[in-house]
Motif scaffolding. Structure first.
Motif, short mmCIF file in Angstrom:
data_model
loop_
_atom_site.label_atom_id
_atom_site.label_comp_id
_atom_site.label_asym_id
_atom_site.label_seq_id
_atom_site.Cartn_x
_atom_site.Cartn_y
_atom_site.Cartn_z
N LEU A 54 0.84 -1.19 0.00
CA LEU A 54 0.00 0.00 0.00
C LEU A 54 0.88 1.24 0.00
N PHE A 55 0.28 2.38 -0.26
CA PHE A 55 1.03 3.63 -0.34
C PHE A 55 1.59 4.03 1.01
N ASN A 56 2.83 4.59 0.98
CA ASN A 56 3.35 5.21 2.19
C ASN A 56 2.78 6.64 2.24
N GLU A 57 3.13 7.40 3.24
CA GLU A 57 2.53 8.73 3.45
C GLU A 57 2.81 9.69 2.29
N SER A 58 4.05 9.74 1.80
CA SER A 58 4.36 10.67 0.71
C SER A 58 3.68 10.25 -0.59
N GLU A 59 3.59 8.95 -0.85
CA GLU A 59 2.89 8.47 -2.04
C GLU A 59 1.40 8.78 -1.95
N GLN A 60 0.85 8.64 -0.75
CA GLN A 60 -0.57 8.94 -0.56
C GLN A 60 -0.83 10.43 -0.78
N MET A 61 0.07 11.29 -0.30
CA MET A 61 -0.10 12.73 -0.49
C MET A 61 -0.03 13.08 -1.98
N TYR A 62 0.91 12.48 -2.70
CA TYR A 62 1.03 12.72 -4.15
C TYR A 62 -0.26 12.28 -4.85
N ASN A 63 -0.76 11.11 -4.49
CA ASN A 63 -1.97 10.59 -5.11
C ASN A 63 -3.16 11.50 -4.82
N GLU A 64 -3.25 12.03 -3.60
CA GLU A 64 -4.35 12.95 -3.26
C GLU A 64 -4.29 14.20 -4.13
N LYS A 65 -3.09 14.74 -4.33
CA LYS A 65 -2.95 15.93 -5.17
C LYS A 65 -3.29 15.61 -6.62
#
Length: 123
Positions: free
Chosen positions: A72-83
């Motif tokens: 699953l996504f780590n925190e920075s990957e999740q933030m990029y995906n949200e943007k």
């Protein structure tokens, strides 16, 4: 293959996720990198598909003994995906506001460059 004992709705959701990913793969696979293309416009849709897929996997993993072994996504990957996903919302504006922005930009461009497109329309 692991038997996940998916319910009918979960099997349909998995089929739709696979279809979305196949479609995305085919589009990306057939992009000619030597010609201008609209691939950046795919980013918001990629974000929506990927975010939905990850959420679905979390739900199935929480409700089943068998687990999808997918990182699953780590925190920075999740933030990029949200943007990336958020960019589909066109700057958080209503359609009419966006239409006016584009119309104004078109009018400015047309005033500046229109004379070169059709010299007969000079004032």
């Amino acid at each position: 293959m692991i038997d996940f004992n998916l319910k009918h709705v979960q099997r349909v959701a998995l089929y739709l996720i696979k279809s979305d990913l196949r479609c995305l793969y085919m589009v990306i696979n057939n992009i000619n990198l030597n010609q201008p293309n609209n691939s950046p416009s795919l980013l918001p849709y990629m974000g929506v598909i990927i975010d939905g897929e990850e959420d679905w996997i979390k739900v199935v993993n929480n409700s089943s003994r068998a687990k999808f072994e997918i990182p699953l996504f780590n925190e920075s990957e999740q933030m990029y995906n949200e943007k990336m996903r958020g960019s589909i919302k066109l700057w958080q504006k209503d359609y009419t506001d966006i239409y006016e922005l584009f119309q104004n930009a078109y009018n400015i461009r047309n005033e500046h460059f229109g004379i070169y497109i059709n010299p007969m329309q000079r004032k």
